[in-house]
Design an enzyme around this catalytic site. Sequence first.
Site, mmCIF file in Angstrom:
data_model
loop_
_atom_site.group_PDB
_atom_site.id
_atom_site.type_symbol
_atom_site.label_atom_id
_atom_site.label_comp_id
_atom_site.label_asym_id
_atom_site.label_seq_id
_atom_site.Cartn_x
_atom_site.Cartn_y
_atom_site.Cartn_z
ATOM 1 N N GLU A 85 -13.955 -34.543 92.493
ATOM 2 C CA GLU A 85 -13.428 -35.778 91.917
ATOM 3 C C GLU A 85 -13.561 -36.945 92.890
ATOM 4 O OE1 GLU A 85 -9.384 -35.240 90.710
ATOM 5 O OE2 GLU A 85 -9.873 -33.464 89.524
ATOM 6 N N CYS A 104 -11.988 -43.465 96.627
ATOM 7 C CA CYS A 104 -11.363 -42.253 97.166
ATOM 8 C C CYS A 104 -12.307 -41.083 96.891
ATOM 9 C CB CYS A 104 -10.026 -42.070 96.455
ATOM 10 S SG CYS A 104 -9.180 -40.561 96.896
ATOM 11 N N CYS A 111 -9.707 -26.577 98.224
ATOM 12 C CA CYS A 111 -9.092 -26.724 99.543
ATOM 13 C C CYS A 111 -8.345 -25.443 99.858
ATOM 14 C CB CYS A 111 -8.124 -27.902 99.556
ATOM 15 S SG CYS A 111 -7.375 -28.183 101.182
ATOM 16 N N CYS A 115 -1.350 -26.548 99.679
ATOM 17 C CA CYS A 115 -0.070 -27.243 99.516
ATOM 18 C C CYS A 115 0.414 -27.039 98.075
ATOM 19 C CB CYS A 115 -0.242 -28.735 99.811
ATOM 20 S SG CYS A 115 -0.948 -29.048 101.449
ATOM 21 N N CYS A 118 0.011 -29.785 95.213
ATOM 22 C CA CYS A 118 -1.310 -30.407 95.065
ATOM 23 C C CYS A 118 -2.186 -29.556 94.144
ATOM 24 C CB CYS A 118 -1.949 -30.548 96.446
ATOM 25 S SG CYS A 118 -3.695 -30.968 96.408
ATOM 26 N N CYS A 344 -5.072 -35.916 93.250
ATOM 27 C CA CYS A 344 -5.868 -34.840 93.811
ATOM 28 C C CYS A 344 -6.065 -33.571 92.950
ATOM 29 C CB CYS A 344 -5.119 -34.496 95.105
ATOM 30 S SG CYS A 344 -6.024 -33.650 96.340
HETATM 31 N N1 SAH Z 1 -6.408 -32.810 102.466
HETATM 32 C C1 SAH Z 1 -6.165 -34.119 102.965
HETATM 33 C C2 SAH Z 1 -6.800 -35.220 102.151
HETATM 34 C C3 SAH Z 1 -6.806 -35.037 100.656
HETATM 35 S S1 SAH Z 1 -5.220 -35.063 99.867
HETATM 36 C C4 SAH Z 1 -4.668 -34.348 103.100
HETATM 37 O O1 SAH Z 1 -3.878 -33.531 102.624
HETATM 38 O O2 SAH Z 1 -4.302 -35.350 103.714
HETATM 39 C C5 SAH Z 1 -4.861 -36.798 99.961
HETATM 40 C C6 SAH Z 1 -3.390 -37.128 99.824
HETATM 41 O O3 SAH Z 1 -2.920 -36.871 98.485
HETATM 42 C C7 SAH Z 1 -2.506 -36.308 100.748
HETATM 43 O O4 SAH Z 1 -1.578 -37.141 101.416
HETATM 44 C C8 SAH Z 1 -1.829 -35.382 99.754
HETATM 45 O O5 SAH Z 1 -0.655 -34.859 100.265
HETATM 46 C C9 SAH Z 1 -1.658 -36.258 98.547
HETATM 47 N N2 SAH Z 1 -1.346 -35.537 97.309
HETATM 48 C C10 SAH Z 1 -1.834 -34.357 96.895
HETATM 49 N N3 SAH Z 1 -1.292 -34.014 95.709
HETATM 50 C C11 SAH Z 1 -0.436 -35.013 95.362
HETATM 51 C C12 SAH Z 1 0.430 -35.226 94.253
HETATM 52 N N4 SAH Z 1 0.512 -34.353 93.267
HETATM 53 N N5 SAH Z 1 1.169 -36.366 94.222
HETATM 54 C C13 SAH Z 1 1.069 -37.269 95.249
HETATM 55 N N6 SAH Z 1 0.261 -37.120 96.312
HETATM 56 C C14 SAH Z 1 -0.471 -35.998 96.393
HETATM 57 FE FE1 SF4 Z 2 -5.632 -29.578 100.618
HETATM 58 FE FE2 SF4 Z 2 -4.267 -30.811 98.677
HETATM 59 FE FE3 SF4 Z 2 -2.989 -29.979 100.886
HETATM 60 FE FE4 SF4 Z 2 -4.716 -32.064 101.035
HETATM 61 S S1 SF4 Z 2 -2.802 -31.992 99.884
HETATM 62 S S2 SF4 Z 2 -4.557 -30.307 102.445
HETATM 63 S S3 SF4 Z 2 -6.242 -31.420 99.494
HETATM 64 S S4 SF4 Z 2 -4.022 -28.650 99.384
#
Ligand code: SAH
Ligand code: SF4
Length: 370
Positions: A85, A104, A111, A115, A118, A344
């Site tokens: 994406e 972005c 990944c 998390c 996410c 994300c």
């Molecule tokens: N993996 C890297 C970059 C991609 S995620 C990282 O984690 O920083 C980019 C940002 O989107 C991160 O700060 C992540 O925590 C946030 N993110 C992921 N899922 C989200 C969600 N459901 N709502 C808000 N922010 C989210």
């Molecule tokens: Fe990976 Fe999503 Fe965590 Fe970023 S927020 S490190 S993309 S699992």
Amino acid sequence: MDPGALAAWLDARGEPAYRADQVLAGAHRPDVAGFADLSDLPLGLRSALSGAFRFSTIHASHVIGTDDGLTAKAVHQLADGQRIESVLMRSPARGTSAARTTICISSQAGCAVNCPFCATGQAGFARQLTAGEIVDQVLHWHRHPWLALGADWRPGAPTGHYNIVFMGMGEPLNNRERVFDAVRLLNDPRRLGVGARHVTVSTSGVVPGMDAMISDLPQVNLAISLHAADDELRNELVPINRKWPVAEVIRAGRRFSERTGRRVSLEYVMIDGLNDGLPAAERLAGLARGWRSHVNLIPLNPTPGSRWSGTPLARVRAFADVIRAAGVTVTVRDTRGREIEAACGQLHAQLAGRSLQDLAAATPAAPVAS
Ligand code: SAH
Ligand code: SF4
């Protein structure tokens, strides 16, 4: 492609040396959709290029827009069927701040950090993206009518016209070499010429990668996805914390800012009732105080079936007030694109199993900015 390799390929075909620059410049024009459109090249060379090279690593894209055309999201299908994406966000000029466009992009298909809030993390890791696949996401928007750079564009011209953030799918510092190569390609004045200061790498806290940024890409911005100020909660929210805990991640952020002189952004997703209490704000302020950092609060964009929801705005503001009172700069991120599943990995999950070509036929054309 490396310009030297392109020059050698052209030379082997008996083409003059200046062709390499011509091909490179043409392939980065926003109004070009394939080698056939490079009208300053002889026809024979255009078809030889089409036969020998892929114009883009992206085979198909499905684009949807929202926020009155200010936000658009794409799901891209790659050669092996993997989907990633990217998002285009535009902010009109407001008060003293100029209009801004942010692209972005993804660094991995999926990944492995996992998390729980996410959608990308929930889908798991598929594979690394190549530098070309990373750059092609930017080129997708560069050529999209939504960005509308216009036909008078020249390589190097858009510096400052858009910002690039590695905040799509994937952990960029778990694909470090290819991400760094992609940044260098994006910087290249013969290609897009996007200044390093307009690029931000967001990381879940891969400490060796952050240190590599100091030596290899000191002008690129660093954002750290902190999301919790203590190890117990961060182990749950950002599981890579078990490897590099909060104190180590903050130390790496401080090293980065001391060595590069750049302000580091601490990202904090606000989850209702989980990490949004005022004691957490005090702890976060303690971590951010005394060095060149900035706290960015992001209300959670809940994934489908999520057990969590975002903190209501009034409590986000109260949290921000505690941080500000401690002398730390703080902003609340404007959440965009909720209705297009723009957090994300979400749209990707929604479109799983559907053909992007079929969807494209059902999508209205993008409005062309004047
Ligand atoms: N993996 C890297 C970059 C991609 S995620 C990282 O984690 O920083 C980019 C940002 O989107 C991160 O700060 C992540 O925590 C946030 N993110 C992921 N899922 C989200 C969600 N459901 N709502 C808000 N922010 C989210
Ligand atoms: Fe990976 Fe999503 Fe965590 Fe970023 S927020 S490190 S993309 S699992």
